[in-house]
Design an enzyme around this catalytic site. Structure first.
Site, short mmCIF file in Angstrom:
data_model
loop_
_atom_site.label_atom_id
_atom_site.label_comp_id
_atom_site.label_asym_id
_atom_site.label_seq_id
_atom_site.Cartn_x
_atom_site.Cartn_y
_atom_site.Cartn_z
N CYS A 2 0.71 -1.20 -0.07
CA CYS A 2 0.07 -0.02 0.19
C CYS A 2 0.84 1.31 -0.09
CB CYS A 2 -0.90 0.32 1.05
SG CYS A 2 -1.87 -1.44 1.69
N ARG A 27 2.80 0.48 -5.62
CA ARG A 27 2.57 -0.25 -4.35
C ARG A 27 1.50 -0.98 -3.98
NH1 ARG A 27 6.66 2.18 -1.07
NH2 ARG A 27 5.73 1.23 0.78
N TRP A 74 -2.95 -2.68 -1.61
CA TRP A 74 -2.67 -3.92 -1.93
C TRP A 74 -3.32 -4.82 -0.91
CZ3 TRP A 74 0.28 -8.16 -0.26
CH2 TRP A 74 0.48 -9.14 -1.43
N ASN A 98 -0.20 0.99 5.99
CA ASN A 98 0.55 0.23 5.13
C ASN A 98 1.43 -0.97 5.93
OD1 ASN A 98 2.34 -0.98 3.14
ND2 ASN A 98 3.88 0.63 3.40
N GLY A 99 1.07 -2.05 5.65
CA GLY A 99 1.88 -3.08 6.53
C GLY A 99 0.88 -4.30 7.09
N GLU A 479 13.04 -17.00 -15.42
CA GLU A 479 12.48 -15.72 -15.69
C GLU A 479 11.49 -15.64 -16.81
OE1 GLU A 479 12.74 -13.04 -14.15
OE2 GLU A 479 12.43 -11.35 -15.52
N LYS A 483 7.74 -14.16 -15.88
CA LYS A 483 7.33 -12.88 -16.62
C LYS A 483 5.95 -13.37 -17.17
CE LYS A 483 9.31 -10.45 -15.81
NZ LYS A 483 10.61 -9.87 -15.14
N HIS A 502 13.39 -35.95 -15.60
CA HIS A 502 12.90 -36.59 -14.36
C HIS A 502 11.57 -36.35 -13.79
CE1 HIS A 502 17.31 -37.57 -14.12
NE2 HIS A 502 17.65 -36.34 -14.45
N LYS A 602 4.23 -3.35 -7.45
CA LYS A 602 5.55 -3.15 -7.81
C LYS A 602 6.48 -3.29 -6.80
CE LYS A 602 8.64 -2.15 -10.88
NZ LYS A 602 9.00 -3.07 -11.64
C1 F6R Z 1 8.81 -9.82 -11.51
C2 F6R Z 1 8.87 -8.79 -10.57
C3 F6R Z 1 9.17 -9.09 -9.07
C4 F6R Z 1 10.21 -8.40 -8.40
C5 F6R Z 1 10.45 -8.90 -7.10
C6 F6R Z 1 11.37 -7.96 -6.20
O1 F6R Z 1 8.79 -9.25 -12.92
O2 F6R Z 1 8.94 -7.70 -10.92
O3 F6R Z 1 9.43 -10.57 -8.90
O4 F6R Z 1 11.32 -8.58 -9.11
O5 F6R Z 1 8.98 -8.44 -6.20
O6 F6R Z 1 11.21 -6.69 -6.13
P1 F6R Z 1 12.48 -5.75 -5.93
O7 F6R Z 1 13.37 -5.97 -6.94
O8 F6R Z 1 11.86 -4.37 -6.00
O9 F6R Z 1 12.84 -6.21 -4.44
#
Ligand code: F6R
Length: 607
Positions: A2, A27, A74, A98-99, A479, A483, A502, A602
């Site tokens: 948040c 956030r 969030w 937030n938290g 990755e 993604k 396996h 994010k």
């Molecule tokens: C995937 C992605 C997340 C972040 C993860 C860590 O595309 O963006 O997996 O990599 O939440 O976030 P940071 O790098 O901000 O610690």
């Protein structure tokens, strides 16, 4: 997680609160809300979903008032409904949080037993009632805040209003970030300096346990013990500029295309192309004394670290492990003399990574952090800061921050190899020359976009997709899968190519596409054998390789994407591009919200 923001001013605050929230939406975006005090009343507007819904609500029903708080959520406790949206209010108290309040269940029972009526399922509302009950016992706002904070376990930051004190704005921080901004005859609270950047660059970072009372002209900060403390105001470098998408449909698309430039920018800070050497920032410890490296992060940052384990062990011959930040401190890691813990984070605020950093620091380890947001908590708390220069990353799926992390980690591996006497000058020069080729090679990899776009509609109909690779292409497979699932909601898994037989090979049939990441190099033939095993079982293969790889083994695949031919050392940086483009175009074909996929945020500031 948040985002929270508060303003105490002499002028109307609602529009500015919403502007600040726009900058904090990274956030969380499950719901949003705002409250002000005007004409003797506390007035709220709340809306489920993204901020645009709240902005519409406020436009339809304007909120006057020169003091206010706002929140973008969030969801942790309680579904993302209007009723669970912040601010939460009692008769005299209104707050945003937030938290997570870990002991909220007994506290909830306590306030219910005291006769409080709870309107939401959140842990946050309980805190508003605790403060209200303290007021009812005769406490002043200062006392009510201090007494309530003492009762809470967990991580939090708050902004709090009192109806009877329309000139006072309170804030508190433990575990979750909160900054104080000083304006001209007005004061601000925000989850970060970025949220406050349009209003002020005069920022003070609250420390763990601090709480603060703000009026339009005054700042009074208290520590956890209730003593008055000073926290220095600094000039923040956070930009007030609004980040535009330019000609791109999504921030993610823009950020994928920015990579050649920002990776060049990042390498520029670590590599001297004329001297053909790498240089890290001034060292707070002796790199030559490093006997072991533990790389810690979450999500894509962790996977960048996993690629780096190959580089560090190959170049420096120092044992290197990767550690999931959310597991790290709970398994009581073994700390030894000569241990270096390397933390990787775009935001520099991820709660698990930050907690692990603090644990390692307290355990006497050398602590370094690769961080993109240079005003973040990790950037401030690490001993050695290795910044990435990706610029603000807005798309929730990490792209350019990931490749900039790889660029820094490659330079770090060379520097460590040098310090350990394993990388002689001629080898350093060769590796630096390779790094210098990366931006152009990434640019060339962007040239594969049309081929990837053509594949997207068919892949978007798949229910499951597998990614495989060997060596550093294994974390790249992880990755790719991460993604894809986060933005297209297609189930995807990454495997080490040799691991398929396996167990996971049982999943293979004509409905499960397999993305094979196999650039030419020492592991190519082995990965191709695994690819043949898939094809022999009717699997549909998409091969990502270079011209030689595609010429040798493209036949029989569903599609082969040709990437530039590069040295295996830099190939993960190049492979990242088609992996990202594939996820992006499949998500666009599916019509998902690419930049703000469901359930994500994010910056993940809760455990
Ligand atoms: C995937 C992605 C997340 C972040 C993860 C860590 O595309 O963006 O997996 O990599 O939440 O976030 P940071 O790098 O901000 O610690």
């Amino acid at each position: 997680m948040c985002g929270i923001i508060g303003i105490v001013s002499r002028e109307a605050v609602a529009d500015r609160l919403i502007d600040g929230l726009k900058r904090l939406e990274y956030r969380g975006y499950d719901s949003a809300g705002i409250a002000t005090i005007h004409d003797g009343i506390m007035d709220r507007r709340r809306a489920p979903g993204k901020l645009v819904n709240l902005a519409r609500e406020v436009a339809a029903h304007p909120l006057p008032g020169a003091i206010g708080i706002a929140h973008t959520r969030w969801a942790t406790h309680g579904a993302p409904t209007t009723g669970n949206a912040h601010p939460h209010a009692t008769a005299n108290v209104c707050l945003v949080h937030n938290g997570i309040i870990e002991n909220f269940k007994p506290l909830r029972a306590e306030v219910i037993a005291a006769g409080c009526h709870l309107e939401s399922d959140t842990d946050s509302e309980v805190v508003a009632h605790l403060i209200e009950l303290a007021l009812a016992r005769g406490a002043s706002p200062d006392e009510a805040v201090a007494q309530t904070l003492d009762r809470l376990h967990g991580a939090f930051s708050f902004a709090i209003l009192f109806k009877q004190h329309p000139g006072l704005l309170y804030g508190a921080r433990r575990g979750s970030p909160l900054v104080v901004g000083q304006g001209d005859g007005e004061m601000f609270l925000g989850s970060d300096a970025l949220g406050l950047a349009p209003f002020t660059s005069r920022i003070a970072y609250l420390e763990e346990g601090d709480w603060v009372r703000l009026s339009a002209d005054d700042v009074t900060i208290f520590d956890a013990a209730g003593g008055r403390v000073e926290r220095p105001f600094i000039t923040s470098s956070a930009s007030a500029a609004v980040i535009e998408k330019g000609n791109h449909r999504h921030y993610m698309e823009k950020e994928i295309h920015e990579q050649p430039i920002v990776v060049a920018q990042t390498l520029g800070a670590y590599v001297d192309p004329l001297a053909e050497t790498v240089a890290l920032p001034a060292m707070p410890f002796d790199l030559a004394s490093v006997k072991r490296v533990q790389i810690v992060g979450c999500g894509s940052a962790l996977l960048a670290g996993q690629v780096a384990t190959y580089w560090i062990e190959a170049l420096a011959r120092v044992p290197t492990s990767i550690e999931n930040a959310s597991e790290y401190r709970y398994r009581d890691p073994v700390y030894e003399e000569g241990g270096l813990c390397l933390f990787i984070s775009q935001s520099g605020e991820t709660a698990d990574t930050l907690a692990a950093l603090r644990h390692a620091k307290a355990g006497g380890q050398m602590v370094a952090a690769v961080v993109n947001v240079d005003t973040s908590t990790m950037a401030r708390e690490t001993q050695l800061l290795l910044p990435t220069h990706a610029g603000p990353e807005v798309g929730v799926a990490s792209t350019k921050a990931f490749t900039c992390q790889l660029a820094v980690l490659a330079a770090f591996a060379i520097a460590l190899g040098k310090a350990k006497g394993r990388v002689p000058a001629a080898e350093e020069a060769r590796l630096v020359q390779l790094l210098e080729q990366v931006p152009a090679a990434m640019n060339a990899a962007l040239g594969a976009e049309a081929d990837i776009l053509a594949l997207a509609p068919a892949l978007s109909r798949a229910r499951d997709i597998l990614y495989v690779g060997r060596g550093p292409d294994y974390p790249m497979a992880l990755e790719g899968a991460l993604k894809l699932k986060e933005i297209s909601y297609i189930h995807a898994e990454g495997y080490a190519a040799g691991e398929l037989k396996h167990g996971p090979i049982a999943l293979i049939d004509e409905h499960v596409p397999v993305i094979v990441i196999a650039p030419s190099g020492p592991r190519f033939d082995k990965t191709v054998s695994n690819m043949q095993e898939v094809m022999a079982r009717g699997g549909r293969v998409v091969l990502l390789s270079d011209a030689a790889g595609v010429a040798a083994h493209g036949a029989g695949t569903t599609a082969a994407i040709t990437l530039p031919t590069v040295d295996p050392f830099i190939s993960p940086l190049v492979t990242a591009v088609p992996v990202q483009l594939l996820a992006y175009h499949v998500a666009v074909a599916k019509g998902t919200d690419v930049d703000q996929p469901r359930n994500l945020a994010k910056s993940v500031t809760v455990e």
